[in-house]
Design a protein around this motif. Structure first.
Motif, PDB file in Angstrom:
ATOM      1  N   GLU A 249       0.812  -1.217   0.000  1.00 46.14           N
ATOM      2  CA  GLU A 249       0.000   0.000   0.000  1.00 46.14           C
ATOM      3  C   GLU A 249       0.846   1.268   0.000  1.00 46.14           C
ATOM      4  O   GLU A 249       0.319   2.360   0.220  1.00 46.14           O
ATOM      5  CB  GLU A 249      -0.933  -0.011   1.220  1.00 46.14           C
ATOM      6  CG  GLU A 249      -1.934  -1.156   1.179  1.00 46.14           C
ATOM      7  CD  GLU A 249      -2.742  -1.282   2.462  1.00 46.14           C
ATOM      8  OE1 GLU A 249      -2.573  -0.434   3.360  1.00 46.14           O
ATOM      9  OE2 GLU A 249      -3.545  -2.235   2.570  1.00 46.14           O
TER      10      GLU A 249
ATOM     11  N   LYS B 242      -4.002   2.117   6.796  1.00 44.02           N
ATOM     12  CA  LYS B 242      -4.422   1.362   5.614  1.00 44.02           C
ATOM     13  C   LYS B 242      -4.675   2.343   4.486  1.00 44.02           C
ATOM     14  O   LYS B 242      -5.431   3.311   4.647  1.00 44.02           O
ATOM     15  CB  LYS B 242      -5.686   0.543   5.888  1.00 44.02           C
ATOM     16  CG  LYS B 242      -6.103  -0.312   4.689  1.00 44.02           C
ATOM     17  CD  LYS B 242      -7.208  -1.275   5.054  1.00 44.02           C
ATOM     18  CE  LYS B 242      -7.595  -2.146   3.849  1.00 44.02           C
ATOM     19  NZ  LYS B 242      -6.459  -2.946   3.334  1.00 44.02           N
TER      20      LYS B 242
ATOM     21  N   ALA C  60      -5.890   1.238  -2.395  1.00 44.10           N
ATOM     22  CA  ALA C  60      -5.159   1.184  -3.671  1.00 44.10           C
ATOM     23  C   ALA C  60      -6.034   1.750  -4.781  1.00 44.10           C
ATOM     24  O   ALA C  60      -6.579   1.023  -5.605  1.00 44.10           O
ATOM     25  CB  ALA C  60      -4.756  -0.253  -3.978  1.00 44.10           C
TER      26      ALA C  60
ATOM     27  N   THR D 222      -4.790  -9.341   1.573  1.00 44.80           N
ATOM     28  CA  THR D 222      -4.746  -8.084   2.312  1.00 44.80           C
ATOM     29  C   THR D 222      -5.810  -8.104   3.395  1.00 44.80           C
ATOM     30  O   THR D 222      -6.762  -8.902   3.321  1.00 44.80           O
ATOM     31  CB  THR D 222      -4.955  -6.885   1.372  1.00 44.80           C
ATOM     32  OG1 THR D 222      -4.775  -5.669   2.100  1.00 44.80           O
ATOM     33  CG2 THR D 222      -6.355  -6.892   0.763  1.00 44.80           C
TER      34      THR D 222
END
Length: 480
Positions: A176, A224, A227, A238
């Protein structure tokens, strides 16, 4: 200075004086419109240019006056010009991203013309908080306890990391560590915020144990990153926001989720691909969620931060908050945009960006057929060096939103007729440059040896203006 040929000296003597040219009938209206000072400057510049290029052919005063008018037009043309976005990318960063709704535009004008209660509490007469203009709306729409706003999402991430994790480690999956437009990278943003990056997992797979094993006394928060501008496919793994929230909270740490684009409604309800929602991240336990105002939300440029009240209060107390705050214009447009989500039954009609994303393929094809008929009937002689056809293509949402998803569309395709490859490439470059040089520039994309003008963002009300400027001799000279 070398002696000049007599022919040039004679030609220079034929040029009118500054005052005489300024009094030319063609320039009288220009002086009224642009003012004496600027008109005088352009007259002097044009005469200086004429002296440098003087030849035996005397330049007429009318030609000089028209040249001055052209100079004035170029000089006063705004740099922030409206263009036709026919690139096929709806939310185009380089072209200003989302289009504002009419109520948002009206709100901009309203607060620009008069004093506004920006940081003034009308109820008690004391100083207020400018975030209050939009905070209640954001909380209602996302389910968050509190909210604040800054000038873009990168600023939102920097501010959040700086307020919650400066001097400590920020744990993030290696998969990420994104790079957004302009070579801005997540590791650099973390460093600017004063956090020490702690990578876990691998590019394609990150597991719960990777986060648990990395947490130590120096850990400040878990991060987090959605994407939004790329996709990894195949052998991947993930964690969800819920899984990460459980790990973070078990260790007494906050979870920050950067959604990047961010949507306030489920786009799947409009036949579009699903995009992650701030409300879902909040429900899954995220303590802070950041996202953009000028992408899928369809508003002005802004970085939106929503989440737990104590976290938002820490973020608002950070010294950078004042430096990154929104002005009254953006806040007014953002408030009007958020009201659409709260009050409107048909967002696909009231929000221009959503309307363009929802255009059906048949409507776009019909636009292309009308334009192709006009081009063939009225302008064919002007473009005899090109074949113009209507072809199916795929549009994209843009600005990192759903990067692997495409929307069926149609484009006008301009393909040069020249036989030699070098000639075709020169013709295409010339065509593309001259399209950009029109009064309202036309921005398309070059691919497969042709200029593609994707029609998704050309609505019916703009068709006449598009054709009209292509028909102007001054706008299409040399297109062949």
């Amino acid at each position: 200075m070398p002696d000049l040929p007599a022919s040039i000296v004679d030609a220079r003597r034929l040029l009118p004086s500054v005052d005489r040219l300024l009094r030319h009938p063609l320039l009288q209206a220009a002086v009224e419109r642009y003012g004496h000072k600027l008109s005088l400057r352009m007259v002097r510049d044009e005469l200086a240019s004429a002296r440098e290029g003087a030849t035996l052919e005397a330049v007429t005063e009318e030609a000089l006056a028209r040249a001055v008018l052209e100079r004035l037009s170029r000089w006063t043309r705004p740099r922030a010009r409206a263009v036709f976005n026919l690139t096929g990318t709806v939310i185009h960063t380089n072209l200003g991203r989302a289009l504002l709704s009419e109520p948002a535009i009206e709100a901009l004008g309203r607060v620009a013309r008069a004093p506004v209660a920006l940081e003034y509490d009308l109820e008690d007469g004391g100083r207020g908080d400018r975030d209050a203009l939009v905070e209640a709306l954001l909380c209602e729409l996302t389910g968050a306890e509190a909210a604040t706003v800054v000038n873009n999402n990168a600023a939102a991430v920097v501010l959040t990391l700086g307020a919650l994790g400066a001097g400590r480690e920020a744990i993030v999956s290696r998969g990420e560590l994104i790079e957004i437009g302009g070579a801005f990278r997540m590791p650099d943003i973390m460093a600017a915020a004063g956090c020490r990056l702690r990578e876990v997992g691998t590019t394609n797979r990150t597991h719960p144990r990777d986060y648990r094993d990395a947490i130590n006394q120096e850990t400040g928060l878990l991060v987090k990153v959605h994407a939004s501008n790329y996709a990894i496919e195949g052998f991947t793994s993930t964690l969800s926001e819920r899984e990460m929230a459980e790990i973070a909270h078990a260790a007494g740490l906050p979870l920050v989720v950067d959604l990047g684009s961010g949507a306030l409604i489920d786009l799947a309800d409009f036949g579009l691909p699903h995009e992650a929602l701030p409300r879902d991240a909040i429900l899954d336990g995220a303590d802070v969620v950041t996202f953009s105002g000028d992408k899928l939300l369809g508003g002005p440029q802004a970085g939106i931060i929503v989440g737990r009240r104590d976290c938002i209060e820490r973020i608002k107390r950070h010294p950078l908050k004042r430096a990154l705050r929104l002005d009254k214009l953006v806040l007014a447009a953002l408030e009007a945009t958020l009201r659409h989500y709260r009050d409107d039954d048909h967002l696909e009609r009231t929000l221009p960006t959503l309307r363009l994303l929802c255009r059906d393929e048949g409507s776009i094809r019909a636009t292309g057929e009308r334009l192709l008929a006009r081009l063939g009937n009225d302008l064919d002689a002007r473009f005899e060096g090109f074949n113009i056809e209507l072809a199916a293509c795929m549009s994209q949402l843009g600005s990192g939103s759903l990067p692997v998803d495409r929307l069926p569309s149609h484009a006008l395709v301009w393909r040069p007729r020249a036989e030699r490859r070098e000639e075709r490439e020169r013709a295409l470059r010339r065509l593309e440059a001259q399209m950009r040089g029109l009064e309202r520039p036309v921005i398309g994309r070059l691919k497969e040896g042709a200029l593609w003008l994707d029609l998704r963002c050309l609505e019916e009300g703009d068709e006449a203006a598009f054709i009209d400027q292509l028909a102007r001799p001054t706008g299409t000279e040399g297109l062949r």
